[in-house]
Structures are given as structure tokens and as C-alpha cells.
Scaffold this motif. Structure first.
Motif, PDB file in Angstrom:
ATOM      1  N   TYR A  84       0.875  -1.300   0.199  1.00  0.00           N
ATOM      2  CA  TYR A  84       0.299   0.124   0.172  1.00  0.00           C
ATOM      3  C   TYR A  84       1.516   1.086   0.382  1.00  0.00           C
ATOM      4  O   TYR A  84       2.024   1.235   0.440  1.00  0.00           O
ATOM      5  CB  TYR A  84      -0.868   0.445   1.095  1.00  0.00           C
ATOM      6  CG  TYR A  84      -1.911  -1.632   1.896  1.00  0.00           C
ATOM      7  CD1 TYR A  84      -3.337  -1.458   0.705  1.00  0.00           C
ATOM      8  CD2 TYR A  84      -1.814  -2.275   1.797  1.00  0.00           C
ATOM      9  CE1 TYR A  84      -4.033  -1.815   0.233  1.00  0.00           C
ATOM     10  CE2 TYR A  84      -2.766  -3.496   1.993  1.00  0.00           C
ATOM     11  CZ  TYR A  84      -3.597  -2.601   1.619  1.00  0.00           C
ATOM     12  OH  TYR A  84      -4.852  -3.906   1.246  1.00  0.00           O
ATOM     13  N   ALA A  85       0.516   2.491  -0.888  1.00  0.00           N
ATOM     14  CA  ALA A  85       1.101   3.500  -0.964  1.00  0.00           C
ATOM     15  C   ALA A  85       0.781   4.366  -0.957  1.00  0.00           C
ATOM     16  O   ALA A  85      -0.521   4.606  -2.238  1.00  0.00           O
ATOM     17  CB  ALA A  85       2.169   3.299  -2.023  1.00  0.00           C
ATOM     18  N   GLN A  86       0.543   4.942  -0.358  1.00  0.00           N
ATOM     19  CA  GLN A  86       0.319   6.974  -0.375  1.00  0.00           C
ATOM     20  C   GLN A  86       0.605   8.172  -1.862  1.00  0.00           C
ATOM     21  O   GLN A  86       1.617   8.206  -1.355  1.00  0.00           O
ATOM     22  CB  GLN A  86       0.403   8.024   1.086  1.00  0.00           C
ATOM     23  CG  GLN A  86      -0.530   9.073   0.530  1.00  0.00           C
ATOM     24  CD  GLN A  86      -0.180   9.627   2.120  1.00  0.00           C
ATOM     25  OE1 GLN A  86       0.146   9.476   2.748  1.00  0.00           O
ATOM     26  NE2 GLN A  86      -1.228  11.190   2.387  1.00  0.00           N
ATOM     27  N   LEU A  87      -0.604   8.276  -2.734  1.00  0.00           N
ATOM     28  CA  LEU A  87      -0.260   9.160  -3.437  1.00  0.00           C
ATOM     29  C   LEU A  87      -0.274  10.212  -3.762  1.00  0.00           C
ATOM     30  O   LEU A  87      -1.483  10.592  -3.550  1.00  0.00           O
ATOM     31  CB  LEU A  87      -0.575   8.250  -5.078  1.00  0.00           C
ATOM     32  CG  LEU A  87      -0.436   7.046  -5.169  1.00  0.00           C
ATOM     33  CD1 LEU A  87      -0.592   6.523  -6.420  1.00  0.00           C
ATOM     34  CD2 LEU A  87       1.270   7.049  -5.271  1.00  0.00           C
ATOM     35  N   SER A  88       0.807  11.152  -3.445  1.00  0.00           N
ATOM     36  CA  SER A  88       0.347  12.657  -3.333  1.00  0.00           C
ATOM     37  C   SER A  88       0.722  13.383  -4.446  1.00  0.00           C
ATOM     38  O   SER A  88       1.451  13.294  -5.183  1.00  0.00           O
ATOM     39  CB  SER A  88       1.545  13.428  -1.721  1.00  0.00           C
ATOM     40  OG  SER A  88       0.874  12.750  -0.821  1.00  0.00           O
ATOM     41  N   GLY A  89       0.458  14.460  -4.286  1.00  0.00           N
ATOM     42  CA  GLY A  89      -0.477  15.708  -6.116  1.00  0.00           C
ATOM     43  C   GLY A  89      -1.273  15.077  -7.325  1.00  0.00           C
ATOM     44  O   GLY A  89      -1.910  14.330  -7.023  1.00  0.00           O
ATOM     45  N   GLN A  90      -0.845  15.727  -8.147  1.00  0.00           N
ATOM     46  CA  GLN A  90      -2.076  16.006  -9.428  1.00  0.00           C
ATOM     47  C   GLN A  90      -1.587  15.317 -10.028  1.00  0.00           C
ATOM     48  O   GLN A  90      -0.251  15.433 -10.812  1.00  0.00           O
ATOM     49  CB  GLN A  90      -2.703  16.865  -9.502  1.00  0.00           C
ATOM     50  CG  GLN A  90      -3.674  17.278  -8.381  1.00  0.00           C
ATOM     51  CD  GLN A  90      -4.629  16.734  -8.033  1.00  0.00           C
ATOM     52  OE1 GLN A  90      -5.115  16.139  -8.608  1.00  0.00           O
ATOM     53  NE2 GLN A  90      -4.896  16.308  -6.404  1.00  0.00           N
ATOM     54  N   SER A  91      -1.917  14.577 -11.378  1.00  0.00           N
ATOM     55  CA  SER A  91      -1.742  13.328 -12.427  1.00  0.00           C
ATOM     56  C   SER A  91      -2.619  13.411 -12.650  1.00  0.00           C
ATOM     57  O   SER A  91      -3.839  13.850 -13.153  1.00  0.00           O
ATOM     58  CB  SER A  91      -0.768  12.275 -11.908  1.00  0.00           C
ATOM     59  OG  SER A  91      -1.668  11.707 -12.084  1.00  0.00           O
ATOM     60  N   SER A  92      -2.307  13.393 -14.575  1.00  0.00           N
ATOM     61  CA  SER A  92      -3.252  13.421 -15.558  1.00  0.00           C
ATOM     62  C   SER A  92      -3.857  11.742 -15.506  1.00  0.00           C
ATOM     63  O   SER A  92      -3.402  10.572 -14.987  1.00  0.00           O
ATOM     64  CB  SER A  92      -3.195  13.799 -16.850  1.00  0.00           C
ATOM     65  OG  SER A  92      -2.391  12.424 -17.262  1.00  0.00           O
ATOM     66  N   GLU A  93      -5.192  11.691 -15.976  1.00  0.00           N
ATOM     67  CA  GLU A  93      -5.925  10.564 -16.195  1.00  0.00           C
ATOM     68  C   GLU A  93      -5.531   9.806 -17.062  1.00  0.00           C
ATOM     69  O   GLU A  93      -5.232   7.971 -16.333  1.00  0.00           O
ATOM     70  CB  GLU A  93      -7.484  10.744 -16.210  1.00  0.00           C
ATOM     71  CG  GLU A  93      -8.573  11.663 -15.010  1.00  0.00           C
ATOM     72  CD  GLU A  93      -9.557  11.223 -15.679  1.00  0.00           C
ATOM     73  OE1 GLU A  93     -10.119  10.163 -16.552  1.00  0.00           O
ATOM     74  OE2 GLU A  93     -10.238  11.591 -14.736  1.00  0.00           O
ATOM     75  N   ALA A  94      -4.515   9.907 -18.051  1.00  0.00           N
ATOM     76  CA  ALA A  94      -3.663   8.826 -18.182  1.00  0.00           C
ATOM     77  C   ALA A  94      -2.361   8.400 -18.617  1.00  0.00           C
ATOM     78  O   ALA A  94      -1.714   7.753 -18.895  1.00  0.00           O
ATOM     79  CB  ALA A  94      -3.923   9.921 -20.078  1.00  0.00           C
ATOM     80  N   ALA A  95      -1.967   8.881 -17.440  1.00  0.00           N
ATOM     81  CA  ALA A  95      -0.764   8.732 -16.314  1.00  0.00           C
ATOM     82  C   ALA A  95      -0.877   7.455 -16.108  1.00  0.00           C
ATOM     83  O   ALA A  95      -1.604   6.815 -15.454  1.00  0.00           O
ATOM     84  CB  ALA A  95      -0.447   9.812 -15.262  1.00  0.00           C
ATOM     85  N   GLU A  96       0.767   7.144 -16.145  1.00  0.00           N
ATOM     86  CA  GLU A  96       1.111   5.475 -15.473  1.00  0.00           C
ATOM     87  C   GLU A  96       1.798   6.275 -14.142  1.00  0.00           C
ATOM     88  O   GLU A  96       2.689   6.417 -14.651  1.00  0.00           O
ATOM     89  CB  GLU A  96       1.682   4.883 -16.578  1.00  0.00           C
ATOM     90  CG  GLU A  96      -0.126   4.287 -17.947  1.00  0.00           C
ATOM     91  CD  GLU A  96       1.068   3.053 -18.462  1.00  0.00           C
ATOM     92  OE1 GLU A  96       2.304   2.332 -18.665  1.00  0.00           O
ATOM     93  OE2 GLU A  96      -0.504   2.083 -18.955  1.00  0.00           O
ATOM     94  N   GLY A  97       1.891   4.475 -14.222  1.00  0.00           N
ATOM     95  CA  GLY A  97       3.097   4.241 -12.842  1.00  0.00           C
ATOM     96  C   GLY A  97       3.717   2.880 -13.065  1.00  0.00           C
ATOM     97  O   GLY A  97       3.124   1.992 -13.661  1.00  0.00           O
ATOM     98  N   CYS A  98       4.728   2.489 -12.284  1.00  0.00           N
ATOM     99  CA  CYS A  98       5.482   1.403 -12.395  1.00  0.00           C
ATOM    100  C   CYS A  98       6.044   1.529 -11.469  1.00  0.00           C
ATOM    101  O   CYS A  98       7.189   2.054 -10.301  1.00  0.00           O
ATOM    102  CB  CYS A  98       6.290   1.494 -13.282  1.00  0.00           C
ATOM    103  SG  CYS A  98       7.073  -0.129 -13.573  1.00  0.00           S
ATOM    104  N   VAL A  99       5.749  -0.255 -10.437  1.00  0.00           N
ATOM    105  CA  VAL A  99       6.601  -0.858  -9.296  1.00  0.00           C
ATOM    106  C   VAL A  99       7.549  -1.985  -9.740  1.00  0.00           C
ATOM    107  O   VAL A  99       7.076  -2.248 -10.817  1.00  0.00           O
ATOM    108  CB  VAL A  99       5.632  -1.202  -8.104  1.00  0.00           C
ATOM    109  CG1 VAL A  99       4.650  -1.665  -8.706  1.00  0.00           C
ATOM    110  CG2 VAL A  99       6.009  -1.696  -7.116  1.00  0.00           C
TER     111      VAL A  99
END
Length: 838
Positions: free
Chosen positions: A490-505
Motif C-alpha cells: 500500500y502506498a499514498q500518492l500525493s500530487g495531481q496527475s493526468s488520468e492517462a498517466a501511468e506508474g510503475c513499481v
């Protein structure tokens, strides 16, 4: 430890439970449970009562309300001491109040104080919690609804010295149960199984990703309800991003987005198919009273399989515990034919005759033993009960986590999920639960395979996110990775991003000196309609991490304040907070005296236990037991209390400090009354010698009782030894064959071998190739029989078969092919030599 459960009157009668309604919603591997219990007070006076119940150890209680008559009260989370004071103030001013709090000893035990329930009035209690579903050995996700939501029914006439209540006929259980489950997943739902009768699974869409299921009509909730949910492609990694709460304080956990990542790291086939040839295996077996009958029998068979499957060159020892503990060897010994046989002689005589469930002392002794160089310590713990000091046990495992891995097994309904999961988590191992008709052996052998694999080291998790998004990990560091097993982050994500943005772990680790990594790409677009479930589980995870951290004694005020703040903000229970609900009924005084009914944690009024049955282990599946009776807080009357003759009750007796009344209160037979820490009411009593005289009378009385008890114990022990021999003779063929295997992995051409194979000595001798060595022939016969006729139990015998194949390869014998062909012909099989690993 059996926990008292249910709302009780002053006469120790349950406030009648009219109905139970349970709604379960499962989304992938997360469950939301809403339970509603409907009661009615048939007393002619107002009632204050306490309801004590267990929940899954990793559950997050996130909502609680109560309805008395037509009035509904919604609880809120407050600091525990403030909540208690508010509750007491409410009762003293004539208001109705409810207090829900977590036990300080174990995070899976909660108590609900109800004050007060007017005469003739009904009460509806609604509790909601969220929890993750654990992955089982067969890839099923396990959900368990404790039968404690069914307060243990106490039939009329059961008052008095003997309050152990056996099963109640279903026709006499005076309440109804409604249980329904809705399951949804990104992957198709294969099936849903249960230990209880279910109506057919109903799919809600064509791709079978949504379904509902209900308990069949007529279920009386006399045992835990267990669901096993199976998905297709269950090992696919996933990530769910959940939007924050608009009304939450900016920058807080509840205001930001939270991501839940579910990972299944992949391991090379060469690693998963090989096993280590070293290690120190310490097996700790529960032999308390409730492990009797089928449980101890299954435990003996499991220890047989474990011992036969250990690799040559390792070390081992077996401990067993109850109110005291024993060990076969003074310290771990090298695994050989001699030491294995010596251990098996003890194992076959094991009975459930050691009293209660006291795990802390044997664990301390195990950890006090120095580790053996180049032999990684692997601890296997088997228990069907609970311990009152759960957190202390888990702390001890965590303290020694650098020197070992801990694999834990909860046997039967009622095993503490907090204890079993907590020990495995802190010990870097794996937890398993064996309930209903489950066979213990396959689950234990899966854990042994995990233990025999090289430990994954240098585990790290890195995040690749858009530059405007920062991450705060809520979960503790991953300490263990096993093939096919899930890791949640589990991780808290702070800040705004576009709905099309992606993340990677990315998860990186090293195995057998080779670095590896697994990646998961995911969308940062929040999921719809999640009900803040991910936030609640993330908050629960962080709260538990803080509670279990370096500040166990709460010396660090900032840590304590952070836990309380996080608990209040998220509405999630913790050990430092409580749910409090107060209904202001215009300040009108409650008519009549309030029946104050506390359920005391260590109270044993009128409790009579058998010589082999400890107060901690009274609960059996489908057995309704009122393990604790409840003393009036004002009188602390202990008349008629008889404790287990081999159980030291120091620290459990809450006698009245003012009256010092100990009449008829039985201390353990081996407990000197002179060591009793409780004092008489005043010095004058001591001077009169009354208290001293009473101590002597009681001491003499128990010495005479001990003679009788010892005779009974000896008689039963001898009977159990005879029955175990008879059981050996009627053992199933697989276990007969396993019992004949040597420590090196080979079988001898023993006269008992043909019997296990279902053949005669003459048939086996006649079929043997002329030049074949007898040991090689016997070993190949056993392997052909296993591979050809027992493939459905392969997960039980796989490791010992690998050991046998390794021994055969080392012999380098030229007649192996001829033996395989002859064995196939004799047994009617068609197993290829390659399938044997030759």
C-alpha cells in the motif's frame, strides 16, 4: 484461548439472539463484511452487558452502529481512555451508550460494551470491517466468518460446577442466520467452495467475473463459515488506485490517492524445482487438551511425513507444548537414520495431554539455543488454540527474525488469525490454516518446500511515477518472497496527475546469488466505487506497522499521537482508540437498578475443567462452550472454581483485594499456596492465622487429589499408547509406505513393503530382475507405486520421492531400466523412468 462471547445477563444467561444477518462483498482479494446481530432483553430490569468476539487479525473495523428500539446511534473513533470516560459518564447520567474496543493482548479480539438495554427492548448491532483474503496452498482465497457471531448457546440446567456445554441440536438453536456473498474480480471466477452447504453459484454476467452465493437454508451457524474462492489466472499482478476523500484534511492519508499493489514475483524453474540440503528444522507441536482425537492423529502423521522428507545433512529437533513443554533432544541433532528413528519412537506416542496452550516459554528456549553455522534455522509451529499474550509471542518472533524463518499452522476453527499470520509475517515465513476436513499434510509439505528453498535476499521496491506525483509507502518492507505467493503493498500518492498517466513499481531481489526483478505498470486513474476500502486497508497497515514497531512500550509520545490521529482520521480501530456511541435520551434517569455485567478476561467462576483440558482450549469445531463464566465485579466470588491440576494459574486470578476471599478456590496441585501473591484483607486477619490455616487445609486437600489425578493420567496414557499401536496397524497404504522409507531416501526389501503395495512377498520377489540389488528394486517399486497410483497426493510425497531419486542416481546402478519395467508390470502402471527423475 476461548473467549466468552455474547450478551449476558446477571444470571449468566445470554440475552436472546433473535437473528444474524451477514453480507459479504469480495472484490478480487479484498473482503468487506457487514454483520448485523439482533437481540432482545427479556429481563425485567435494564441491562448492561459485554459482547466479546474475535475478528481476522488483519481486519480493519471501519464502522459500528447500534439501534435500540427505533433509535440508531452511530459510533465515532476516539482515544481509548477518553472513550471509556465518555461511556462511563453517559451511563451515570442516564444515557444509553456503546463502547467497542480492541484487546490489548491480541489485535483480533474485540469487546463491545452495551449500556444500557431497557427491559423488553430490542437491540440491533451492526459491525463493518474490511480484510484481505489469504492465498491458500491450492491458490484459493480464504474467507472465514467466525462462529463467535453466534454467542455460545447455554441450555437450561447447565448452571453449576460443570459448565462445559457440548453441541446443541440444531432444532434447539433459537435464531436464524442470513448469509450472502457477492464476488467480483477482473478475472473469471472458477468456483466457490465452503465447509457449509451452499446454494448454487449464480453468475451475474457472461464473462463470469461477478457472482453471488448464499448459504443453503437451515444452517444454524454452529461452526465457522469458511469460503474458498478460486479465480482463473489467479497469479496475475494487479494495482488499484483509489481517489481520496474530498472532505478530508488536505495532505492527510484520507485526502490523497492510495494505491494497492498485488504482486506475484516469478522465480526461475531451476530454483523452484531444487531444494536445499541443509538447514536446522525445529518443529513445535501443540499437545494441549483440545488437540485430542483426530487432530493429534493427523499431527503424528504430519510429523512422520516431515521427518521422512528432510534432507540428509540437515539438523532437527521436535518440541511439544501445553502448560509445559518437552523436547526430544537437548539440542538439534544431525539428521540420520538413527536420530530419525529415535524421533519417530517419541512421535508415535504423542498424545494431547500437556494441558493448556502456553507457547512463550518453549519459544524462548528455542531462541536461546545457538544457531548452527551454515544451517539456516526454520521453525514450524502447529497450534489449534490461542494464547493470551499474542502480541508478546509475535514480538519474540520478530526479535529473532534475523536468525530464522517461522512457518505457522492454525489447526481447526478458532485458531487465532492474529497469532498465526503474525508469527509468519514477522518470522519471514508463511501461514496456513487447516479447518474442517482439510488434510494437514499437503499444506505442511508446501511450507516445507518453501523452507527448503533458498531464502530470497536483498528485496527492494522502487517506484517510477510522474514528476508531479510523490509516493509514501504505507506497508512495512517485504521480508519474504515465495513462489506463487502474493505480496501486497500500500502506498499514498500525493500530487495531481493526468488520468492517462501511468506508474510503475519494480521489485528487485537476489536468489542463489542471481539478481532478479519483476515490474508492474499501472494506470493512475482512480477506480470507481471502491468505498474507500483501499484507504481503510492502507491506514490499517500503517497503524499496525506503528504499533508493532520499535516503540512497543509507547515510550515515544509522537508515535502514540500519530496512531491516534491516523485512527481517528480514517475511522479505523487501533489498540489506542475505541468506537464510542452515546444516545442522549433527554437526560431521563433509567428506571430501576442497572444490572452491571462485566466479562472479566481471567475469571473462572464455576468453571470445572477436565484433567487434560485447559481453560485456553475448550473450543472444538461445532462444540458450543462457555469457556469463561463471569463474576460480579463487586463480589469477586470464586466459590467452586476448579482449575486444571497441571495449570499454574498465577496471574490469572482476580480476587477481591478487600475481602481476600479464597474459599473453595483451587490452585494447581503443584502450586504451593505460600507463593500466592494475594494477601488477606488486613493485618489482623493474618495475625489470627486464619489465612495460614486455610492455606494448609487447601494444600493438604490438593495433595490427596493429586494422587487420584496421577492415577487417572497414567491409566489414560497407557490406553492411548495401546490405541496408537492399533492405529499404526490400520494406517492407510501411503503412510505405511512412507513409514518404511530410510532417512537416506531408499526403501529396504522389508516384508512390510509388499503389504503396503498391495502385493505378496512372493509376487515382489518373483518380479525382481535377477541381477538387481534388493534396495534399488524396493526403492523403484515404491516410486512406481507413488507415481502410478498416488498422483492425487503428489504434494504430500513429492519431497521424499525426490530424495529417493537422488539416492538412486548416486548408486549409478546398471539395472535401473529393467527394474522400472518390471515394477510397472507388477503394479499395473506405465510410469516412464524420466518421470521418476532418473
Amino acid at each position: 484461548m476461548v473467549r466468552a462471547c455474547g450478551l449476558l445477563t446477571a444470571q449468566k444467561e445470554p440475552v436472546p439472539l433473535k437473528s444474524i444477518e451477514v453480507e459479504l462483498e469480495v472484490r478480487d482479494h479484498v473482503a468487506t463484511v457487514v454483520s448485523t446481530l439482533n437481540y432482545e432483553n427479556k429481563e425485567d430490569k435494564p441491562l448492561e452487558a459485554v459482547f466479546v468476539f474475535p475478528l481476522p487479525g488483519d481486519a480493519a473495523v471501519c464502522h459500528f452502529n447500534a439501534k435500540i428500539g427505533q433509535t440508531q446511534i452511530v459510533a465515532e473513533v476516539k482515544e481509548k481512555q477518553k472513550a471509556r470516560e465518555e461511556y462511563d459518564d453517559a451511563l451515570s447520567s442516564g444515557q444509553q451508550a456503546f463502547l467497542l474496543e480492541e484487546s490489548l493482548q491480541s489485535p483480533d479480539i474485540f469487546s463491545l460494551s452495551v449500556g444500557s438495554l431497557p427491559p423488553g427492548e430490542s437491540a440491533s448491532i451492526r459491525l463493518e470491517y474490511v480484510t484481505e483474503l489469504a492465498v491458500q496452498a491450492d491458490d484459493g482465497l480464504r474467507f472465514c466468518l467466525p462462529a463467535v457471531f453466534n454467542p455460545r448457546y447455554q441450555p437450561q440446567g447447565s448452571e453449576g460446577a460443570g459448565v462445559q456445554v457440548t453441541s446443541v441440536p440444531a432444532s434447539l438453536v433459537p435464531y436464524s442466520l442470513s448469509f450472502s456473498a457477492r464476488v467480483s474480480s477482473p478475472r473469471p471466477i472458477s468456483k466457490v467452495e465452503s465447509n457449509c452447504s451452499l446454494d448454487p453459484l449464480q453468475y451475474l454476467n457472461t464473462d463470469q467475473t461477478q457472482a453471488t452465493v448464499k448459504l443453503a437454508a437451515g444452517h444454524k451457524f454452529d461452526r465457522d463459515v469458511e469460503l474458498l474462492i478460486y479465480y482463473k489466472d489467479a497469479h496475475q499482478p494487479t494495482a488499484v488506485v483509489e481517489a481520496g476523500q474530498v472532505s478530508a484534511e488536505p495532505g492527510s492519508l484520507m485526502a490523497d490517492s492510495v494505491v494497492m499493489v498485488s504482486l506475484y514475483p516469478e522465480f526461475p524453474q531451476s530454483v523452484t524445482s531444487s531444494v536445499a540440503s541443509c538447514g536446522e528444522f525445529v518443529l513445535l507441536m501443540d499437545r494441549s487438551g483440545s488437540m485430542s482425537n483426530t487432530r493429534i492423529s493427523s499431527a503424528r502423521d504430519t510429523l512422520l511425513l516431515l521427518l521422512k522428507s528432510l534432507p540428509m545433512g540437515c539438523y532437527f529437533n521436535i518440541y511439544s507444548f501445553g502448560s509445559r513443554y518437552e523436547h526430544i533432544f537437548p539440542k538439534s541433532v544431525e539428521y540420520s537414520q538413527q536420530t530419525m528413528e529415535e524421533a519417530l519412537k517419541t512421535v508415535v506416542q504423542m498424545e494431547a495431554n500437556l494441558g493448556g496452550t502456553e507457547m512463550l516459554q518453549p519459544l524462548k528456549h528455542i531462541y536461546s539455543q545457538p544457531c548452527i553455522p551454515n544451517q539456516p534455522r526454520q521453525l514450524f509451529v502447529f497450534t489449534d488454540g490461542e494464547v493470551w499474550d499474542t502480541k508478546e509471542v509475535i514480538d519474540l518472533v520478530k526479535k529473532n527474525s534475523d536468525s530464522h524463518r517461522c512457518f505457522s499452522f492454525g489447526i481447526g476453527e478458532g485458531a487465532s488469525s492474529a497469532l498465526i499470520n503474525g508469527m509468519a509475517k514477522e518470522g519471514g515465513g508463511h501461514a496456513q490454516f487447516i479447518t474442517g476436513t482439510d488434510r494437514m499434510q499437503p499444506k505442511v509439505m508446501q511450507s516445507l518446500r518453501f523452507a527448503l528453498q533458498l531464502a530470497v535476499v536483498d528485496i527492494s521496491v522502487t517506484w517510477d511515477l510522474p514528476k508531479e506525483v510523490s509516493v509514501t509507502v504505507l506497508s512495512p518492507p517485504i521480508t519474504a518472497l515465495f513462489p506463487g505467493q502474493r505480496s501486497l503493498i500500500y502506498a499514498q500518492l500525493s500530487g495531481q496527475s493526468s488520468e492517462a498517466a501511468e506508474g510503475c513499481v519494480t521489485v528487485k531481489y537476489s536468489l542463489a546469488g542471481h539478481p532478479s526483478e519483476n515490474q508492474l505498470h499501472f494506470s493512475l486513474r482512480p477506480a470507481e466505487d471502491t468505498g474507500l476500502t483501499v484507504h481503510k486497508l492502507g491506514a490499517r497497515t500503517l497503524i499496525h506497522s506503528l504499533e508493532e514497531g520499535e516503540h512497543r512500550g509507547w515510550q515515544d509520545t509522537k508515535v502514540k499521537e500519530k496512531v491516534v490521529q491516523l485512527s481517528v482520521q480514517s475511522g479505523i480501530s487501533s489498540s489506542l482508540t475505541a468506537f464510542i456511541a452515546v444516545f442522549n435520551n433527554n437526560g431521563e434517569a433509567i428506571q430501576g437498578p442497572l444490572l452491571h455485567k462485566n466479562i472479566l478476561k481471567h475469571d473462572y467462576v464455576d468453571c470445572t475443567l477436565s484433567p487434560y483440558q485447559d481453560y485456553e482450549d475448550l473450543q472444538e469445531p461445532s462444540v458450543l462452550t462457555m469457556g469463561y463464566m463471569y463474576a460480579d465485579q463487586e463480589s469477586y466470588d470464586y466459590v467452586g472454581c476448579t482449575l486444571n491440576p497441571y495449570q499454574n494459574c498465577e496471574g490469572y486470578m482476580d480476587a477481591d483485594q478487600e475481602s481476600g476471599d479464597y474459599m473453595d478456590c483451587a490452585l494447581p496441585l503443584d502450586q504451593d499456596y505460600e507463593t500466592c501473591s494475594y494477601k488477606p484483607r488486613n493485618k489482623s486477619d493474618s495475625k489470627t492465622g486464619v489465612f495460614t490455616q486455610m492455606k494448609k487445609i487447601l494444600s493438604d486437600f490438593w495433595k490427596s487429589c493429586k494422587t487420584v489425578a496421577d492415577g487417572a493420567l497414567k491409566s489414560v496414557s497407557e490406553g492411548n499408547a495401546r490405541s496408537s499401536v492399533s492405529e499404526q496397524q490400520t494406517r492407510d497404504p501411503l503412510l505405511q509406505l512412507v513409514s518404511l522409507q530410510e532417512a537416506t531416501g531408499k526403501w529396504l526389501l522389508d516384508p512390510a513393503l509388499p503389504t503396503a503395495l498391495g502385493k505378496t512377498n512372493e509376487e515382489v520377489e518373483k518380479s525382481k530382475p535377477v541381477l538387481a540389488n534388493k534396495e534399488i528394486w524396493a526403492t523403484i517399486l515404491a516410486l512406481i507405486w507413488l507415481h502410478g497410483l498416488k498422483m492425487d497426493s503428489k504434494n504430500e510425497w513429492d519431497l521424499l520421492a525426490m530424495k529417493a531419486a537422488s539416492w538412486l542416481r548416486a548408486q549409478n546402478a546398471p539395472w535401473v531400466t529393467e527394474c522400472v519395467e518390471a515394477a510397472n508390470l507388477l503394479l499395473g502402471c506405465s510410469v516412464m523412468k524420466e518421470a521418476l527423475g532418473l
